[in-house]
Design an enzyme around this catalytic site. Structure first.
Site, PDB file in Angstrom:
ATOM      1  N   SER A 496       0.791  -1.228   0.000  1.00 48.02           N
ATOM      2  CA  SER A 496       0.000   0.000   0.000  1.00 48.02           C
ATOM      3  C   SER A 496       0.824   1.281   0.000  1.00 48.02           C
ATOM      4  O   SER A 496       0.281   2.372  -0.004  1.00 48.02           O
ATOM      5  CB  SER A 496      -0.995  -0.007   1.162  1.00 48.02           C
ATOM      6  OG  SER A 496      -0.342   0.342   2.337  1.00 48.02           O
ATOM      7  N   LYS A 539      -5.586   3.624   9.673  1.00 44.12           N
ATOM      8  CA  LYS A 539      -4.746   4.583   8.970  1.00 44.12           C
ATOM      9  C   LYS A 539      -5.353   5.976   9.051  1.00 44.12           C
ATOM     10  O   LYS A 539      -4.648   6.964   9.266  1.00 44.12           O
ATOM     11  CB  LYS A 539      -4.601   4.159   7.506  1.00 44.12           C
ATOM     12  CG  LYS A 539      -3.713   2.946   7.317  1.00 44.12           C
ATOM     13  CD  LYS A 539      -3.665   2.539   5.862  1.00 44.12           C
ATOM     14  CE  LYS A 539      -2.685   1.395   5.658  1.00 44.12           C
ATOM     15  NZ  LYS A 539      -2.676   0.928   4.286  1.00 44.12           N
TER      16      LYS A 539
END
Ligand code: ADP
Length: 616
Positions: A496, A539
């Site tokens: 990611s 996140k």
């Protein structure tokens, strides 16, 4: 008979009477015989027992004989099934024949003592009032709406169908978010005794299922031990940290747990030490884990996962105000009158002294304030202590964290990426530097293979789009590229960071500074497509905490925004993208006159939770 004058009639009457008497006599005899046999049997047993007692008396003294007797009485007093009692009596009889002080004798004694302590069929009365349960949950636990709802549903089902089996909940979330404490509260709601089994680091099947009793130092396994501690036949057992189960050559503990959790099998759970099947079917199991991904698949299959999310600043404040301060004050012998913590001080602790997903460090910090206050009060220096924002710093020392660990200004080649581990989300900065050279690409910062491949994909994407992006198309021949992830000692892996690397590369090659208050996450393909990632909730929480204003996320992750906390959504702008070009278009600020200077870099203070492996 005498009234009858006819001798024949007289004889008949007499015969009838005699017959009746004879029959009665026979019945009497039969009963008598039966009673006698029973008495004989009892007497025989009694006689034999007395003889054994007398013999052991002679051999080993009074104590052993009394002990044997004692065991028999205790076994009879158990609420266990007859088969269990029989098996235990057998062991006592064996013990009676063993010389006192022998090793085998100790083994059997140990075994009997353990078995006698088990709560065979000794159930507590369960509580099924859902309203009352709701009150208890609200009293002890702040927030956690989704978890509470699911627990109340479970309780309602138990109310309607008390015999239902196989409702196993697994609470998954970062450390310190209250998984263990809610387990304890649930046991109170359900009116069940509580026991906790810590599975972290268990790698030997015998720890779950026990050792055979003949081994030296043999013990029952953790399950039976927990049941013994709970002291009731229908307790609630918390299986803490199921994701930390190990397995090695000594067997796989997760397969033993499978039997424990399977409603079809756990009615006759057999511990190697106890040897007699123990009924676990009335036990309620709740598991906790930090990361559902590392729970052995067959175990996960039997459980229903409920996510316990990280807390926002407001939630932490409320938990501290309503629960933690009171708890710690009491624990340290202080009262609400001689120790006070102002709201400002609590916010100060959250912002400057802790950085975590849960509230454990916050609790410890409050405890440390309590200790310092206790010292002031006990030494007579002060009568009462009120901790404010200002005094907190004096008591705890310098602030440990900055509220926003952002760069001071937009910089070339430094970009905020988002990472998440099982202990929460984090901002992870990437630096890209380009210098004259021969086309080497260097990657540092303990990057894993997947992340290295992401970096290669990013380079290929930039190369194939060089002209359009305004980059010298020969850059891969005459420039060297160095990509570095900060916090170099922490291993990082996962796809990611793809978009972050790409954007950083373009910034470094074009000299355009990247806006300091944006962050991004997403896998990138060599054609520039942005693919979905995991852990968006954690996140985004990290982004919010560190003062990021805009987060670019993959379009396919839009559905995950439902899970993101409202406070985060109010403060952070989420921009879904499907192509990395969309980020490149708006990630850069106009280069200013200082762009040629080396960028000012404010180091991110290393968060203590980043000790684990970061999965990007
Ligand atoms: P975990 O098991 O998730 O690691 P714990 O249950 O050990 O976390 O929680 C750590 C501490 O935080 C406990 O003292 C607990 O009381 C407190 N705590 C966490 N969340 C809450 C909450 N929502 N309400 C009240 N106290 C909480």
């Amino acid at each position: 008979v005498l009234e009858q004058t006819n001798p024949v009639h007289r004889a008949k009457i007499l015969i009838e009477m005699l017959n009746k008497e004879r029959e009665i006599g026979e019945i009497d005899k039969r009963i008598g015989e039966k009673t006698k046999a029973a008495i004989d049997e009892n007497q025989r047993e009694y006689y034999l027992r007395e003889q054994i007692k007398a013999i052991s008396n002679e051999l080993y003294g009074d104590e052993t004989a009394d002990e044997i007797d004692d065991y028999h009485t205790k076994i009879e007093a158990l609420k266990a099934d007859d088969s269990v009692k029989e098996a235990l009596h057998l062991q006592v009889n064996k013990l009676a024949k063993m010389p006192g002080g022998s090793h085998e004798g100790t083994v059997v004694r140990n075994y009997l003592d353990t078995c006698l302590e088990l709560p065979w069929n000794k159930d507590t009365k369960t509580q099924t009032d859902v309203k009352k349960a709701e009150k208890i949950l609200d009293r002890d636990i702040y927030g956690m709406k989704k978890v509470k709802e699911r627990i109340l549903e479970m309780l309602s089902v138990y109310t309607l169908a008390p015999d239902i089996k196989g409702q196993i909940i697994c609470l998954v979330g970062p450390p310190g978010v209250g998984k263990t404490s809610i387990g304890k509260t649930i046991s109170e709601c359900m009116g069940r005794k509580f026991a906790r089994i810590s599975l972290g680091g268990v790698h030997d099947e015998a720890e779950i299922r026990g050792h055979r009793k003949t081994y030296i130092g043999a013990m029952p396994g953790k399950i039976i031990d927990a049941v013994k501690h709970a002291g009731s036949g229908n307790p609630l057992i918390l299986l803490d940290e199921v994701d930390k189960l190990g397995s090695d050559y000594k067997g796989d503990p997760s397969s033993a747990l499978l039997e424990v959790l399977d409603p079809e099998q756990n009615g006759t759970f057999t511990d190697n030490f106890i040897e007699i099947p123990y009924d676990l079917s009335r036990t309620v199991f709740i598991a906790t884990a930090n990361d559902a991904g590392t729970i052995p698949a067959p175990l996960l299959d039997r459980m229903e996962v409920i996510e316990v999310p990280s807390y926002t600043r407001e939630e932490k404040f409320n938990i501290a105000k309503r629960h933690l301060v009171k708890k710690e004050t009491l624990r340290h012998g202080l009262t609400g009158r001689n120790f006070k913590l102002t709201d400002g001080a609590i916010y100060c602790l959250i912002d400057f002294y802790t950085r975590e997903a849960g509230v454990r460090r916050l609790e410890r910090t409050i405890a440390s304030l309590c200790r310092k206050a206790a010292r002031l009060i006990a030494s007579g220096e002060q009568k009462s202590v009120t901790v404010t924002e200002q005094t907190a710093e004096k008591m705890l020392g310098h602030k440990r964290y900055k509220p926003e660990a952002l760069l001071e200004k937009d910089s070339v080649g430094i970009i905020n990426g988002l990472a998440w581990t099982s202990v929460g989300g984090e901002i992870m900065q990437l630096e890209v530097a380009v210098m004259d050279g021969t086309g080497k690409v260097e990657l540092t910062g303990s990057l894993g293979d997947v992340m290295k491949e992401s970096a290669m994909a990013a380079v290929s994407y930039v190369r194939s789009n060089a002209a359009r992006l305004g980059i010298d198309s020969d850059f891969y021949k005459n420039r060297d590229i160095h990509i570095h992830a900060t916090e170099a000692a922490v291993p990082k892996d996962g796809p990611s960071a793809g978009v972050t690397i790409t954007v950083g590369l373009v910034s470094a090659l074009t000299g355009k500074p990247v806006k300091k208050d944006i962050a991004m996450t997403g896998e990138v393909t060599i054609r520039g497509r942005v693919l979905p990632i995991g852990g968006l909730r954690e996140k985004s929480m990290a982004a919010y905490r560190d003062g990021i204003k805009t987060v670019f996320i993959p379009k396919d992750n839009i559905a995950d925004l439902d899970e993101v906390d409202t406070v985060v959504k109010e403060n952070v702008r989420f921009v879904p993208v499907s192509d990395v070009d969309e980020i490149i278009r708006c990630a850069y600020s106009e280069p200013d006159s200082e762009k040629k200077e080396s960028p000012v870099f404010t180091p991110v203070i290393k968060s203590p939770i980043s000790a684990g492996r970061i999965s990007q």
